[in-house]
Design a protein around this motif. Structure first.
Motif, PDB file in Angstrom:
ATOM      1  N   ASN A  80     -27.009 -42.726  -9.278  1.00  0.00           N
ATOM      2  CA  ASN A  80     -26.351 -43.417  -8.161  1.00  0.00           C
ATOM      3  C   ASN A  80     -26.427 -42.653  -6.834  1.00  0.00           C
ATOM      4  O   ASN A  80     -25.904 -43.085  -5.828  1.00  0.00           O
ATOM      5  N   LYS A 272     -30.802 -50.726  -7.705  1.00  0.00           N
ATOM      6  CA  LYS A 272     -29.432 -50.917  -8.196  1.00  0.00           C
ATOM      7  C   LYS A 272     -28.391 -50.364  -7.219  1.00  0.00           C
ATOM      8  O   LYS A 272     -27.370 -50.974  -6.957  1.00  0.00           O
ATOM      9  N   ASN A 273     -28.675 -49.182  -6.679  1.00  0.00           N
ATOM     10  CA  ASN A 273     -27.664 -48.527  -5.851  1.00  0.00           C
ATOM     11  C   ASN A 273     -27.852 -48.729  -4.351  1.00  0.00           C
ATOM     12  O   ASN A 273     -27.248 -48.024  -3.550  1.00  0.00           O
ATOM     13  N   LYS A 275     -27.317 -49.810  -0.722  1.00  0.00           N
ATOM     14  CA  LYS A 275     -26.127 -50.219   0.033  1.00  0.00           C
ATOM     15  C   LYS A 275     -26.536 -51.186   1.145  1.00  0.00           C
ATOM     16  O   LYS A 275     -25.743 -51.558   1.979  1.00  0.00           O
TER      17      LYS A 275
END
Ligand code: FE
Length: 348
Positions: A80, A272-273, A275
């Protein structure tokens, strides 16, 4: 006295204005939006496309380059903390692998949904095909005619003994082709097919797709199974031997009377991570716009996924073909089975 006061006052005004300007500039800098793109592509045309995107949107593209497998590995290690917003790679098999490793996130966009055909993207929108390539048969024009050819399945025929050139089975393109045969014909038939191909090998597999075509020129075999864009690269190469190899072969799209030729994509998914999901979607939408598709696909002699975009003159000269509409997700799902099967039939 009054003068001194007014001098101080003006000085105060100047300093506070400069401070304000500095703050504004800093704010603007912080406002600058960035997208970090993990990609294996290394074409000048990509740089041009990214620059245009930056100019129209103000969003800066940070490019991180490495091989596709290294990038997936990097995202895994970073977890992450990964700065990646997007992963751009080839072969649906790799995109499915990234999704299964929980490295991508789903993205919803009407533009993406309506432009990219269903079979060329993930069913839950974790990745999207951007350009298409077909895995075709190329043949020695002096010894073979197109009427000798039909389907991938016919390549096991005795008449092709010692004539077939194809790279090794650890290559994802072959794994995906095998996965498509498992999906279409079942595992038992796929095994018989793979055994038949091994029987007809012109030599033990070595080299990349381009090397198989060069081996046809060197008369080591008569047929090769390769991705379409490699033929484009050979014909347009600076190396005269590569040009000669490209011109020595004819191109054949197999399985036109039934399911269609096996295809694959170069594609993209949102990390996925990330922002910056909204901007990441904006970037993908931009990449599939008609104008950009033409540059993007042509730079690597690939077919656009946007049906309104034109493909290059060379690709047009090869004619239209029927493609296998099998969902590319299946290729990823069946990858393990394909690898085991290759092992069983001793396809190096
Ligand atoms: Fe390739």
């Amino acid at each position: 006295m009054i003068r001194i006061y007014s001098l101080f006052f003006s000085l105060f005004l100047v300093t506070s204005c400069t401070n304000e300007n500095k703050e504004n500039n800093l704010e603007k800098q912080n406002e600058r939006e960035y997208l970090t793109l993990y990609t294996h592509r290394h074409y000048d045309s990509d740089k041009l496309i990214f620059k245009r995107f930056e100019e129209t949107t103000g969003i800066i593209i940070n490019v991180v380059k490495a091989s596709a497998d290294e990038l997936i590995q990097k995202m895994e290690t970073e977890g992450n903390q990964s700065p990646a917003d997007l992963l751009l790679t080839v072969d649906a098999g790799r995109l499915v692998r990234a999704k299964n490793k929980n490295l991508l996130q789903s993205a919803n966009s009407d533009i993406l949904n309506s432009t990219i055909p269903m079979h060329l993207k993930d069913s839950s929108n974790y990745w999207f095909g951007l350009t298409k390539r077909a895995r075709v048969i190329v043949y020695n024009k002096e010894t073979v005619t197109s009427s000798d050819l039909a389907d991938y399945e016919d390549l096991v025929n005795e008449k092709w003994k010692n004539k077939i050139l194809i790279r090794s089975s650890n290559n994802i393109y072959n794994q995906s082709l095998m996965a498509s045969i498992i999906a279409n014909k079942g595992i038992d038939s796929a095994k018989v097919w793979a055994e038949g191909i091994v029987n007809n090998f012109a030599r033990s597999p070595k080299g990349n797709d381009r090397d198989q075509v060069k081996a046809i020129l060197a008369k080591e075999g008569d047929l090769a199974i390769i991705n379409t864009y490699y033929l484009g690269k050979l014909i347009n190469s600076k190396d005269s031997n590569e040009v000669a190899a490209g011109n020595a072969v004819g191109i054949f799209f197999p399985n036109q009377e039934n399911r269609g030729t096996h295809i694959n994509v170069s594609g993209i998914g949102i990390a996925k991570n990330s922002k910056n999901k909204l901007n990441a979607i904006k970037f993908i939408e931009y990449l599939i716009s008609e104008e950009v598709q033409e540059i993007f696909a042509n730079a690597n002699y690939e077919y656009p996924v946007n049906k309104y975009a034109k493909s290059s003159k060379l690709l047009e000269s090869w004619g239209e073909f029927k493609e296998d509409k099998l969902s590319l997700t299946k290729l990823g799902e069946l990858n393990k089975k394909a690898v085991i099967l290759f092992d069983e039939v001793k396809w190096p």
